[in-house]
Every structure is written in structure tokens, then in C-alpha cells.
Design a protein around this motif. Structure first.
Motif, short mmCIF file in Angstrom:
data_model
loop_
_atom_site.label_atom_id
_atom_site.label_comp_id
_atom_site.label_asym_id
_atom_site.label_seq_id
_atom_site.Cartn_x
_atom_site.Cartn_y
_atom_site.Cartn_z
N PHE A 24 -1.64 -4.94 2.22
CA PHE A 24 -2.18 -3.94 3.15
C PHE A 24 -3.40 -3.24 2.57
O PHE A 24 -4.30 -2.84 3.33
CB PHE A 24 -1.10 -2.94 3.56
CG PHE A 24 -0.20 -3.49 4.62
CD1 PHE A 24 -0.65 -3.64 5.92
CD2 PHE A 24 1.10 -3.89 4.32
CE1 PHE A 24 0.18 -4.17 6.91
CE2 PHE A 24 1.93 -4.40 5.30
CZ PHE A 24 1.47 -4.55 6.59
N ALA A 25 -3.47 -3.09 1.26
CA ALA A 25 -4.69 -2.53 0.66
C ALA A 25 -5.85 -3.48 0.88
O ALA A 25 -6.97 -3.05 1.21
CB ALA A 25 -4.47 -2.28 -0.84
N TRP A 26 -5.61 -4.77 0.71
CA TRP A 26 -6.66 -5.77 0.94
C TRP A 26 -7.11 -5.75 2.40
O TRP A 26 -8.30 -5.84 2.69
CB TRP A 26 -6.11 -7.14 0.54
CG TRP A 26 -7.03 -8.28 0.79
CD1 TRP A 26 -8.30 -8.45 0.34
CD2 TRP A 26 -6.74 -9.44 1.58
NE1 TRP A 26 -8.82 -9.65 0.77
CE2 TRP A 26 -7.87 -10.27 1.54
CE3 TRP A 26 -5.63 -9.86 2.27
CZ2 TRP A 26 -7.92 -11.48 2.20
CZ3 TRP A 26 -5.68 -11.07 2.92
CH2 TRP A 26 -6.82 -11.87 2.89
N GLN A 27 -6.17 -5.60 3.33
CA GLN A 27 -6.51 -5.54 4.75
C GLN A 27 -7.25 -4.25 5.09
O GLN A 27 -8.10 -4.24 5.98
CB GLN A 27 -5.25 -5.65 5.61
CG GLN A 27 -4.60 -7.00 5.57
CD GLN A 27 -5.50 -8.09 6.13
OE1 GLN A 27 -6.14 -7.91 7.15
NE2 GLN A 27 -5.55 -9.21 5.44
N ALA A 28 -6.93 -3.15 4.41
CA ALA A 28 -7.59 -1.88 4.68
C ALA A 28 -9.06 -1.91 4.29
O ALA A 28 -9.88 -1.19 4.87
CB ALA A 28 -6.88 -0.74 3.94
N ALA A 49 -1.08 2.21 1.27
CA ALA A 49 -0.90 0.94 0.56
C ALA A 49 -0.90 1.15 -0.95
O ALA A 49 -0.13 0.52 -1.67
CB ALA A 49 -1.98 -0.04 0.98
N VAL A 50 -1.76 2.03 -1.43
CA VAL A 50 -1.79 2.33 -2.87
C VAL A 50 -0.49 2.99 -3.29
O VAL A 50 0.08 2.65 -4.34
CB VAL A 50 -3.03 3.20 -3.21
CG1 VAL A 50 -2.93 3.77 -4.61
CG2 VAL A 50 -4.30 2.38 -3.05
N ILE A 51 0.02 3.92 -2.49
CA ILE A 51 1.29 4.57 -2.81
C ILE A 51 2.42 3.55 -2.83
O ILE A 51 3.26 3.55 -3.74
CB ILE A 51 1.58 5.70 -1.81
CG1 ILE A 51 0.60 6.85 -2.02
CG2 ILE A 51 3.01 6.21 -1.94
CD1 ILE A 51 0.66 7.92 -0.95
N LEU A 52 2.44 2.65 -1.84
CA LEU A 52 3.47 1.61 -1.79
C LEU A 52 3.38 0.69 -3.00
O LEU A 52 4.40 0.33 -3.60
CB LEU A 52 3.33 0.80 -0.50
CG LEU A 52 4.39 -0.25 -0.23
CD1 LEU A 52 5.76 0.40 -0.05
CD2 LEU A 52 4.03 -1.04 1.01
N THR A 53 2.18 0.33 -3.40
CA THR A 53 1.99 -0.52 -4.57
C THR A 53 2.46 0.18 -5.83
O THR A 53 3.16 -0.42 -6.67
CB THR A 53 0.51 -0.92 -4.70
OG1 THR A 53 0.09 -1.57 -3.50
CG2 THR A 53 0.29 -1.84 -5.88
N LEU A 54 2.13 1.45 -5.98
CA LEU A 54 2.57 2.21 -7.16
C LEU A 54 4.09 2.34 -7.22
O LEU A 54 4.69 2.19 -8.29
CB LEU A 54 1.91 3.58 -7.19
CG LEU A 54 0.40 3.59 -7.47
CD1 LEU A 54 -0.15 5.01 -7.35
CD2 LEU A 54 0.11 3.01 -8.83
N LEU A 55 4.71 2.59 -6.07
CA LEU A 55 6.17 2.66 -6.06
C LEU A 55 6.79 1.31 -6.41
O LEU A 55 7.80 1.25 -7.13
CB LEU A 55 6.66 3.12 -4.68
CG LEU A 55 6.43 4.59 -4.35
CD1 LEU A 55 6.84 4.88 -2.92
CD2 LEU A 55 7.19 5.48 -5.31
N GLY A 56 6.20 0.24 -5.93
CA GLY A 56 6.69 -1.09 -6.28
C GLY A 56 6.58 -1.37 -7.77
O GLY A 56 7.48 -1.94 -8.38
N ILE A 57 5.48 -0.94 -8.37
CA ILE A 57 5.29 -1.13 -9.81
C ILE A 57 6.30 -0.31 -10.60
O ILE A 57 6.88 -0.77 -11.59
CB ILE A 57 3.84 -0.81 -10.21
CG1 ILE A 57 2.90 -1.87 -9.64
CG2 ILE A 57 3.69 -0.70 -11.72
CD1 ILE A 57 1.42 -1.54 -9.76
N VAL A 58 6.55 0.93 -10.15
CA VAL A 58 7.54 1.78 -10.82
C VAL A 58 8.93 1.13 -10.77
O VAL A 58 9.65 1.08 -11.76
CB VAL A 58 7.56 3.19 -10.20
CG1 VAL A 58 8.78 3.98 -10.64
CG2 VAL A 58 6.29 3.94 -10.54
N ILE A 59 9.30 0.62 -9.61
CA ILE A 59 10.60 -0.04 -9.47
C ILE A 59 10.65 -1.30 -10.33
O ILE A 59 11.66 -1.59 -10.96
CB ILE A 59 10.88 -0.37 -7.99
CG1 ILE A 59 11.09 0.93 -7.21
CG2 ILE A 59 12.10 -1.27 -7.85
CD1 ILE A 59 11.16 0.75 -5.73
N LEU A 60 9.55 -2.03 -10.39
CA LEU A 60 9.47 -3.23 -11.21
C LEU A 60 9.64 -2.90 -12.69
O LEU A 60 10.37 -3.59 -13.41
CB LEU A 60 8.14 -3.94 -10.96
CG LEU A 60 8.02 -5.41 -11.26
CD1 LEU A 60 9.08 -6.20 -10.51
CD2 LEU A 60 6.65 -5.90 -10.88
#
Length: 153
Positions: A24-28, A49-60
């Protein structure tokens, strides 16, 4: 040397969230971003999208700290009842109206659990419908038809 162990469930969820956020960041970036004071149509989706990516990285990253349980069986019953429920609502809300469409949507979603009894499902669907009509129709005064053209005799 210590081997890396990780929680496979959290790693999978973190990877999916990161991939979706990056997509979604790429699409934005295809939209005009603007500035913080003059936001364009792509600014807010990029921030989300940046917030979602950061949360995904934290969970990872958190998945490498603990060793979790293996991924269990996929809840097919839940998917077969939960996923079609909002689709049913979207397809029937204009024809049936808000009240019957919401009642049947709630009734469909109730049977995602194998422990749900029919009378309990009907009571829960009636309560949810009554609450939703009270809040959205009377409380907020939203302009929608309670009963649509398919239900008017």
C-alpha cells in the motif's frame, strides 16, 4: 552457537502485515502526496501504510524472542460463515433494507461457532439488530431505509 527459534504464527502475521504495508505504501506513491499542511490524496494512505509496515516489523522482531506453539488447524467453519456475512449485507441492504439485511447477516455470522444454538443465534441477531437500529437510525438519524423494496408488500 545458539540457533534462532521463533514463533511461527507471529512471524507469519508480521510478514503478512509488513508485505501488505509495503504494497500500500508503493501504491500510495502513485498518488499526489502533498505536504503535511497541504495533504494530497496519497498522504494519509502512505502514513497508514508506514504505520502498518512498522507494526509488522515489530511483530516480526518479537517473534524471534519467544518460541510459540505451532500453527493449528485452519478454522474453515469460521471462514465459511464470517467471510460471506458482510458480502451478503452489502448485496442485500438496498433491496431488503437495513433491518432484515442486518438480522440475516448477524444470523449467518453466529453460526461460525460450532457451539452456537439456533435459539441463541436468533436472540443475539434480534438484539444486535434492535441495538443497531436504535443507534444508527434513531440516535444518529442516518438516512437509510429500514425496510427496502423487496420487503414492502
Amino acid at each position: 552457537m545458539k540457533s534462532i527459534s521463533f514463533d511461527s504464527t507471529n512471524a507469519l502475521c508480521g510478514g503478512i502485515l509488513t508485505a501488505v504495508g509495503l504494497f500500500f505504501a508503493w501504491q500510495a506513491f502513485n498518488l499526489e502526496l502533498g505536504t503535511a499542511f497541504r495533504m494530497g490524496p496519497g498522504y494519509f494512505p502512505l502514513v497508514l501504510a508506514v504505520i502498518l509496515t512498522l507494526l509488522g516489523i515489530v511483530i516480526l522482531v518479537q517473534s524471534t524472542r519467544v518460541e510459540g506453539e505451532p500453527i493449528g488447524p485452519i478454522a474453515l467453519r469460521g471462514m465459511l460463515f464470517i467471510l460471506p456475512a458482510p458480502v451478503f449485507f452489502g448485496l442485500t441492504v438496498r433491496g431488503l433494507g437495513f433491518v432484515p439485511s442486518l438480522f440475516f447477516t448477524a444470523l449467518i455470522a453466529c453460526f461460525a461457532s460450532g457451539r452456537m444454538k439456533p435459539l441463541t443465534a436468533i436472540a443475539l441477531s434480534l438484539a444486535l439488530t434492535a441495538f443497531s437500529v436504535a443507534v444508527f437510525s434513531y440516535g444518529l438519524g442516518l438516512p437509510f431505509q429500514r425496510f427496502g423494496p423487496w420487503t414492502q408488500f
